[in-house]
Design an enzyme around this catalytic site. Structure first.
Site, PDB file in Angstrom:
ATOM      1  N   GLY A 224      -4.902  -4.043   7.541  1.00 64.35           N
ATOM      2  CA  GLY A 224      -6.006  -3.088   7.544  1.00 64.35           C
ATOM      3  C   GLY A 224      -7.039  -3.304   8.626  1.00 64.35           C
ATOM      4  O   GLY A 224      -7.625  -2.343   9.132  1.00 64.35           O
TER       5      GLY A 224
ATOM      6  N   GLY B  60     -10.271  -3.698   2.536  1.00 64.17           N
ATOM      7  CA  GLY B  60      -9.256  -3.291   3.516  1.00 64.17           C
ATOM      8  C   GLY B  60      -9.533  -1.891   4.043  1.00 64.17           C
ATOM      9  O   GLY B  60     -10.612  -1.325   3.848  1.00 64.17           O
TER      10      GLY B  60
ATOM     11  N   THR C  36       0.850  -1.196   0.000  1.00 68.65           N
ATOM     12  CA  THR C  36       0.000   0.000   0.000  1.00 68.65           C
ATOM     13  C   THR C  36       0.878   1.235   0.000  1.00 68.65           C
ATOM     14  O   THR C  36       1.926   1.243   0.648  1.00 68.65           O
ATOM     15  CB  THR C  36      -0.868   0.042   1.281  1.00 68.65           C
ATOM     16  OG1 THR C  36      -1.690  -1.104   1.292  1.00 68.65           O
ATOM     17  CG2 THR C  36      -1.746   1.287   1.330  1.00 68.65           C
TER      18      THR C  36
ATOM     19  N   ARG D 226     -13.184  -9.177   0.751  1.00 70.03           N
ATOM     20  CA  ARG D 226     -12.586  -8.357   1.820  1.00 70.03           C
ATOM     21  C   ARG D 226     -12.362  -6.929   1.328  1.00 70.03           C
ATOM     22  O   ARG D 226     -11.862  -6.705   0.241  1.00 70.03           O
ATOM     23  CB  ARG D 226     -11.247  -8.935   2.251  1.00 70.03           C
ATOM     24  CG  ARG D 226     -10.490  -8.037   3.234  1.00 70.03           C
ATOM     25  CD  ARG D 226      -9.069  -8.548   3.401  1.00 70.03           C
ATOM     26  NE  ARG D 226      -8.336  -7.858   4.446  1.00 70.03           N
ATOM     27  CZ  ARG D 226      -7.511  -6.828   4.240  1.00 70.03           C
ATOM     28  NH1 ARG D 226      -7.326  -6.357   3.027  1.00 70.03           N
ATOM     29  NH2 ARG D 226      -6.876  -6.279   5.244  1.00 70.03           N
TER      30      ARG D 226
HETATM   31  N1  ASP Z   1      -3.591  -1.933   4.447  1.00 70.90           N
HETATM   32  C1  ASP Z   1      -3.706  -2.876   3.351  1.00 70.90           C
HETATM   33  C2  ASP Z   1      -4.890  -3.775   3.632  1.00 70.90           C
HETATM   34  O1  ASP Z   1      -5.026  -4.269   4.741  1.00 70.90           O
HETATM   35  C3  ASP Z   1      -2.507  -3.709   3.160  1.00 70.90           C
HETATM   36  C4  ASP Z   1      -1.201  -2.966   3.045  1.00 70.90           C
HETATM   37  O2  ASP Z   1      -0.946  -2.013   3.733  1.00 70.90           O
HETATM   38  O3  ASP Z   1      -0.367  -3.353   2.228  1.00 70.90           O
HETATM   39  O4  ASP Z   1      -5.636  -4.037   2.743  1.00 70.90           O
END
Ligand code: ASP
Length: 188
Positions: A92, A68, A38, A66
């Site tokens: 997340g 996030g 992310t 899902r």
């Molecule tokens: N925050 C993102 C999620 O949980 C994952 C990430 O930070 O790479 O979807």
């Protein structure tokens, strides 16, 4: 994508996860932070306006359907043009349950520095969450004056900063010695 090649890669990943991250009493492994990515981009324009955006592939091999934290305003990203902006990476579920980016901005409104706010929010979540400091989350924040900072539950989270004077990659404050590796996709 639901191709035969990806299905095989997923099965291989599942087998490896069981070996790498065994979950007591379960035939499957836990999620590994290696398979997600992310970025949050926070901008203070020359005109004094603050903007933010984020992009994610979500968590690797996530459950179908899902959602996030990234697409949820106040969770993975929050911008208040009077105060500042914040963005999150990491697992997340541990961010969105606590409206965490919103909280980072609210702490800045009360006068805390961006790094202090990121630390304060992680500590507050860790206090409430049974996972404690093992939450695998990270925040980056920018205030209206151009101050910036970041913090993560573990070691290894870096973030890139560009100002009219400097441009570089910084290490964020780490609340534990646990190596979080490339969480957030920000390894250079
Ligand atoms: N925050 C993102 C999620 O949980 C994952 C990430 O930070 O790479 O979807």
């Amino acid at each position: 994508m639901l191709t035969e090649e990806r299905r095989k890669a997923w099965q291989k990943w599942k087998t490896e996860q069981v070996k790498k991250n065994p979950v007591k009493g379960s035939s499957s492994g836990s999620e590994s932070p290696e398979n997600h990515d992310t970025i949050a981009l926070l901008i203070l324009g020359a005109d004094g306006n603050i903007a933010g955006g984020c992009s994610t592939s979500g968590w690797g091999y996530k459950l179908p359907g899902r959602v996030g934290d990234s697409p949820i305003i106040g969770s993975g990203l929050y911008v208040d043009n009077e105060v500042g902006a914040a963005g999150a990476t990491g697992l997340g579920e541990n961010v969105m349950r606590y409206c965490a980016s919103y909280q980072v901005v609210e702490f800045m409104r009360q006068g805390m520095s961006p790094e202090e706010t990121c630390i304060a929010v992680i500590k507050r979540i860790a206090k409430q969450d049974p996972l404690g400091i093992n939450l695998s989350i990270n925040f980056v924040a920018l205030d209206k004056k151009g101050n910036y900072g970041a913090a993560g539950t573990g070691n290894g989270f870096t973030y890139a900063v560009t100002t009219p004077k400097v441009s570089g990659v910084l290490h964020s404050a780490a609340l534990s010695g646990v190596d979080t590796g490339p969480i957030g996709g920000n390894r250079f």
